[in-house]
Enzyme design. Structure first.
Site, PDB file in Angstrom:
ATOM      1  N   SER A 173       0.787  -1.237   0.000  1.00  0.00           N
ATOM      2  CA  SER A 173       0.000   0.000   0.000  1.00  0.00           C
ATOM      3  C   SER A 173       0.819   1.288   0.000  1.00  0.00           C
ATOM      4  CB  SER A 173      -0.953   0.017   1.205  1.00  0.00           C
ATOM      5  OG  SER A 173      -0.232   0.011   2.425  1.00  0.00           O
TER       6      SER A 173
ATOM      7  N   LYS B  96      -5.618   4.069   9.046  1.00  0.00           N
ATOM      8  CA  LYS B  96      -4.613   4.939   8.436  1.00  0.00           C
ATOM      9  C   LYS B  96      -5.042   6.404   8.511  1.00  0.00           C
ATOM     10  CE  LYS B  96      -2.747   1.411   5.366  1.00  0.00           C
ATOM     11  NZ  LYS B  96      -2.396   1.006   3.997  1.00  0.00           N
TER      12      LYS B  96
END
Length: 341
Positions: free
Chosen positions: A238, A283
């Site tokens: 990611s 996140k």
């Protein structure tokens, strides 16, 4: 006194047993929460997170923050219950992170391999965006595939079926559009000489209506500088988008962040296509705690991101590297950008 003591102990025993169980018995769950964040334009342990040697780099004052998800394993009953009742962490079955068919070491190795691939793809996507040279060549030819005996390892690919090819994805798309059984011309450079080879396209094993060449193309940077990513003990794919943005920012004039703290996440391929990731809500929390007010969200993660976005966080929807750069440029100039929702 003895009867009273026995009564008290009898009453306390279940509670003591529950406490003992809660503090010592492990459960098959993991806790997921905000992990460490890294400014990809900054340094870690005295080294640039994204180091470029052999080329002049443009100074920046903003931040492009890479976000991660923290995983806590081997939870006790008490730890799992605390995480479940709190708002900072989420609980997930352990098998989602550590499949029962793989050891912890195998999972760690797979995560590291994905991270390394994200680094390679990030560099290639940035070089393509900057119109810097990348060699597209044949890495492997299937022994019984359509190209066996026609193409060779090391052949530099120029066009396939009349379409210019610059990325591995462009080769796949050019061939997929051709019906199996159709001869196609492949323009290549072999031993410094450009030539044309004819390959009869085969049928893809996973989709017999689409063609394939039976080769593995690879892209290799052809630039006079080296890009190195200096992050250890981080896994998964990611980081691709933010790494690619950092490379572009360092090799081009101006500041993509506009001097602000911009965070984000997303996979990326060498074509610059941004893909979805897991743990977006965690996140976002980590980014907010790091001071970010703009978060680059893969388009397919927008719905989840909207469901629990921190107050004041601007969610910018991103589908490609080009789109991310355009959005940041617009925001830096005081304009608008595509948003989730």
């Amino acid at each position: 006194m003895n009867r009273r003591l026995v009564t008290i102990l009898a009453a306390l025993f279940p509670a003591l047993l529950l406490v003992t169980v809660a503090l010592n018995v492990k459960v098959p769950y993991v806790a997921l929460g905000p992990g460490p964040t890294f400014d990809t334009l900054g340094e870690i342990d005295g080294k640039a997170v994204v180091a470029i040697e052999g080329a002049d780099t443009d100074p920046t004052s903003g931040e492009l923050v890479m976000t991660t998800v923290g995983v806590s394993d081997r939870l006790t009953v008490a730890q799992a219950l605390s995480a479940w009742l709190g708002s900072r962490y989420g609980i997930a079955p352990r098998e989602q992170i550590y499949p029962p068919t793989a050891t912890r070491e195998q999972v760690k190795e797979a995560d590291a391999a994905q991270f390394e691939q994200s680094e390679r793809s990030a560099e290639l996507a940035a070089l393509h965006h900057l119109d810097l040279p990348v060699v597209l060549r044949v890495a492997r030819v299937g022994e019984s595939g359509p190209s066996a005996g026609v193409l060779r390892e090391g052949d530099r690919l120029v066009t396939v079926a009349g379409e210019p090819v610059t990325t591995a994805g462009s080769v796949q798309r050019a061939v997929a559009a051709v019906a199996p059984g159709t001869p196609v011309d492949v323009v290549l450079v072999r031993d410094g000489v450009e030539q044309t080879a004819s390959v009869t396209v085969g049928a893809r094993p996973d989709d017999p209506d689409k063609g394939f060449l039976g080769i593995s193309p690879e892209e290799v940077p052809d630039v006079p500088f080296d890009v190195t990513f200096n992050l250890a003990d981080v896994g998964g794919p990611s980081a691709g988008l933010i790494f690619s943005l950092a490379v572009v920012d360092k090799l081009s004039p101006g500041e993509l962040s506009g001097g602000e703290v911009v965070a984000g996440t997303g996979t990326i391929d060498s074509d610059g296509v941004v893909g979805p990731i897991g743990g977006i809500t965690h996140k976002l929390v980590g980014a907010a705690e790091d001071g970010a007010t703009v978060f680059l969200v893969p388009a397919d993660n927008c719905a989840e991101a909207q469901s629990d976005a921190p107050d004041g966080m601007r969610l910018v929807k991103v589908e490609t590297l080009e789109g991310a750069i355009d959005a940041l440029g617009s925001l830096a100039a005081g304009g608008d950008a595509p948003t989730c929702g």
